[in-house]
Design an enzyme around this catalytic site. Structure first.
Site, PDB file in Angstrom:
ATOM      1  N   ASN A  10       0.837  -1.200   0.000  1.00  0.00           N
ATOM      2  CA  ASN A  10       0.000   0.000   0.000  1.00  0.00           C
ATOM      3  C   ASN A  10       0.873   1.252   0.000  1.00  0.00           C
ATOM      4  OD1 ASN A  10      -1.626   2.177   0.846  1.00  0.00           O
ATOM      5  ND2 ASN A  10      -3.090   0.774   1.780  1.00  0.00           N
ATOM      6  N   ASN A  12       0.092   4.311  -0.119  1.00  0.00           N
ATOM      7  CA  ASN A  12      -0.392   5.397   0.751  1.00  0.00           C
ATOM      8  C   ASN A  12       0.183   5.256   2.157  1.00  0.00           C
ATOM      9  OD1 ASN A  12      -2.299   6.850  -1.033  1.00  0.00           O
ATOM     10  ND2 ASN A  12      -3.259   4.837  -1.117  1.00  0.00           N
ATOM     11  N   ASP A  70      -1.493  -2.978  10.627  1.00  0.00           N
ATOM     12  CA  ASP A  70      -2.837  -3.411  10.260  1.00  0.00           C
ATOM     13  C   ASP A  70      -3.801  -2.405  10.852  1.00  0.00           C
ATOM     14  OD1 ASP A  70      -4.133  -5.658   8.751  1.00  0.00           O
ATOM     15  OD2 ASP A  70      -5.414  -5.546  10.527  1.00  0.00           O
ATOM     16  N   SER A  71      -4.726  -1.960  10.022  1.00  0.00           N
ATOM     17  CA  SER A  71      -5.591  -0.895  10.488  1.00  0.00           C
ATOM     18  C   SER A  71      -7.010  -1.124  10.026  1.00  0.00           C
ATOM     19  CB  SER A  71      -5.080   0.454   9.995  1.00  0.00           C
ATOM     20  OG  SER A  71      -4.418   0.323   8.769  1.00  0.00           O
ATOM     21  N   PHE A 154      -7.048   7.621  -0.489  1.00  0.00           N
ATOM     22  CA  PHE A 154      -6.659   6.460   0.315  1.00  0.00           C
ATOM     23  C   PHE A 154      -7.858   5.917   1.094  1.00  0.00           C
ATOM     24  CE2 PHE A 154      -3.653   5.262   4.136  1.00  0.00           C
ATOM     25  CZ  PHE A 154      -4.028   3.934   4.029  1.00  0.00           C
ATOM     26  N   GLY A 155      -8.281   4.724   0.755  1.00  0.00           N
ATOM     27  CA  GLY A 155      -9.291   3.982   1.517  1.00  0.00           C
ATOM     28  C   GLY A 155     -10.482   4.821   1.953  1.00  0.00           C
ATOM     29  N   ASP A 157     -10.443   7.489   3.706  1.00  0.00           N
ATOM     30  CA  ASP A 157     -10.058   8.870   4.031  1.00  0.00           C
ATOM     31  C   ASP A 157     -11.110   9.927   3.662  1.00  0.00           C
ATOM     32  OD1 ASP A 157      -7.717   8.273   5.301  1.00  0.00           O
ATOM     33  OD2 ASP A 157      -6.380   9.164   3.809  1.00  0.00           O
ATOM     34  N   ARG A 183      -2.558   6.046  12.558  1.00  0.00           N
ATOM     35  CA  ARG A 183      -1.234   5.526  12.196  1.00  0.00           C
ATOM     36  C   ARG A 183      -0.135   6.482  12.649  1.00  0.00           C
ATOM     37  NH1 ARG A 183      -2.380   4.877   7.531  1.00  0.00           N
ATOM     38  NH2 ARG A 183      -3.181   2.792   7.815  1.00  0.00           N
TER      39      ARG A 183
HETATM   40  P1  IMP Z   1      -5.043  -3.049   5.959  1.00  0.00           P
HETATM   41  O1  IMP Z   1      -4.506  -2.515   7.234  1.00  0.00           O
HETATM   42  O2  IMP Z   1      -4.043  -2.892   4.858  1.00  0.00           O
HETATM   43  O3  IMP Z   1      -5.613  -4.427   6.087  1.00  0.00           O
HETATM   44  O4  IMP Z   1      -6.218  -2.062   5.517  1.00  0.00           O
HETATM   45  C1  IMP Z   1      -7.495  -2.084   6.092  1.00  0.00           C
HETATM   46  C2  IMP Z   1      -8.482  -1.245   5.313  1.00  0.00           C
HETATM   47  O5  IMP Z   1      -8.601   0.026   5.935  1.00  0.00           O
HETATM   48  C3  IMP Z   1      -8.161  -0.969   3.851  1.00  0.00           C
HETATM   49  O6  IMP Z   1      -9.367  -0.909   3.133  1.00  0.00           O
HETATM   50  C4  IMP Z   1      -7.508   0.378   3.872  1.00  0.00           C
HETATM   51  O7  IMP Z   1      -7.697   1.075   2.665  1.00  0.00           O
HETATM   52  C5  IMP Z   1      -8.240   1.032   5.029  1.00  0.00           C
HETATM   53  N1  IMP Z   1      -7.350   1.949   5.711  1.00  0.00           N
HETATM   54  C6  IMP Z   1      -6.310   1.646   6.521  1.00  0.00           C
HETATM   55  N2  IMP Z   1      -5.722   2.768   6.951  1.00  0.00           N
HETATM   56  C7  IMP Z   1      -6.395   3.782   6.397  1.00  0.00           C
HETATM   57  C8  IMP Z   1      -6.236   5.185   6.457  1.00  0.00           C
HETATM   58  O8  IMP Z   1      -5.328   5.742   7.086  1.00  0.00           O
HETATM   59  N3  IMP Z   1      -7.145   5.888   5.751  1.00  0.00           N
HETATM   60  C9  IMP Z   1      -8.137   5.324   5.018  1.00  0.00           C
HETATM   61  N4  IMP Z   1      -8.317   4.030   4.924  1.00  0.00           N
HETATM   62  C10 IMP Z   1      -7.449   3.257   5.602  1.00  0.00           C
END
Ligand code: IMP
Length: 202
Positions: A10, A12, A70-71, A154-155, A157, A183
């Site tokens: 990723n 971003n 992981d978020s 980004f996701g 956001d 993060r």
């Molecule tokens: P993972 O941590 O890569 O599994 O991402 C988990 C989901 O949350 C994904 O759909 C990411 O695009 C979204 N995501 C994680 N961090 C952020 C962020 O800082 N902003 C927006 N979306 C996020």
């Protein structure tokens, strides 16, 4: 410069970590710099489980100290969903479809009930020293908007609004977002702890 791997595809997330790690004297590599990196199945029950899975798999493969994040987004009205399933909320990992599903699920819900929290767990693992992982977390409260706002794609956001800043994450620069984001808060702890931790495991 010391090399450290960020176990992600990723870009971003990479943008949000690279400068901080560079200032600390690290060259940040990512999965893109590896030949055929293993695909990690993120089937853990928690953010920490998934971050550990990624950090261990890629540290083993690269033989480098490895960071994994992981978020996910936990929406109060949806009992904490999408949570660990944030990436694949609408089926596959497609940000536009995830965002559309989130807006649909919250259709008709008034602003004061659209509260949510973004969580991040960052794990740093050293090859062969997996009993000594460095683990930190960060979280940020916000409100889910009714329409996407902001340029950064980004996701989630464009849907995650911070009332104190009067902006969504997508309306912030990387530096502004890092100041207050889930993060960014985890990253601040990494900055403080990483040098001492590395000395202790090396
Ligand atoms: P993972 O941590 O890569 O599994 O991402 C988990 C989901 O949350 C994904 O759909 C990411 O695009 C979204 N995501 C994680 N961090 C952020 C962020 O800082 N902003 C927006 N979306 C996020």
């Amino acid at each position: 410069m010391k090399k450290i791997l960020f176990a992600t595809n990723n870009q971003n997330k990479v943008k949000e970590l690279r400068e901080t790690l560079a200032k600390m004297g690290f060259e940040l590599l990512t999965n893109r710099d590896l030949d055929n990196p293993p695909e990690v199945v993120e089937n853990g029950r928690t953010f920490e489980d998934n971050a550990v899975l990624k950090a261990h798999a890629l540290a083993t493969y690269s033989n480098l100290p490895t960071i994994a994040d992981d978020s996910g987004l936990m929406v109060d009205k949806l009992n904490g969903q999408p949570g660990v399933r944030s990436a694949r909320y609408a089926g596959d990992h497609n940000d536009a479809r995830n965002n559309a599903k989130l807006l649909a699920e919250l259709g008709g819900v008034p602003t004061e009930k659209r509260t949510a929290t973004f969580y991040s767990t960052i794990v740093v693992s050293y090859p062969g020293k997996f009993d000594q992982d460095l683990i930190v977390t960060g979280s940020t409260d916000g409100v889910i908007t009714t329409i996407p706002q902001g340029e950064n794609e980004f996701g989630y956001d464009p849907l995650f609004y911070i009332p104190e800043k009067k902006k969504t994450y997508a309306e912030m620069t990387v530096a502004e977002k890092n100041e207050i984001s889930h993060r960014g808060k985890a990253l601040k702890q990494i900055t403080a702890l990483l040098p001492g931790w590395l000395e202790s495991v090396e």
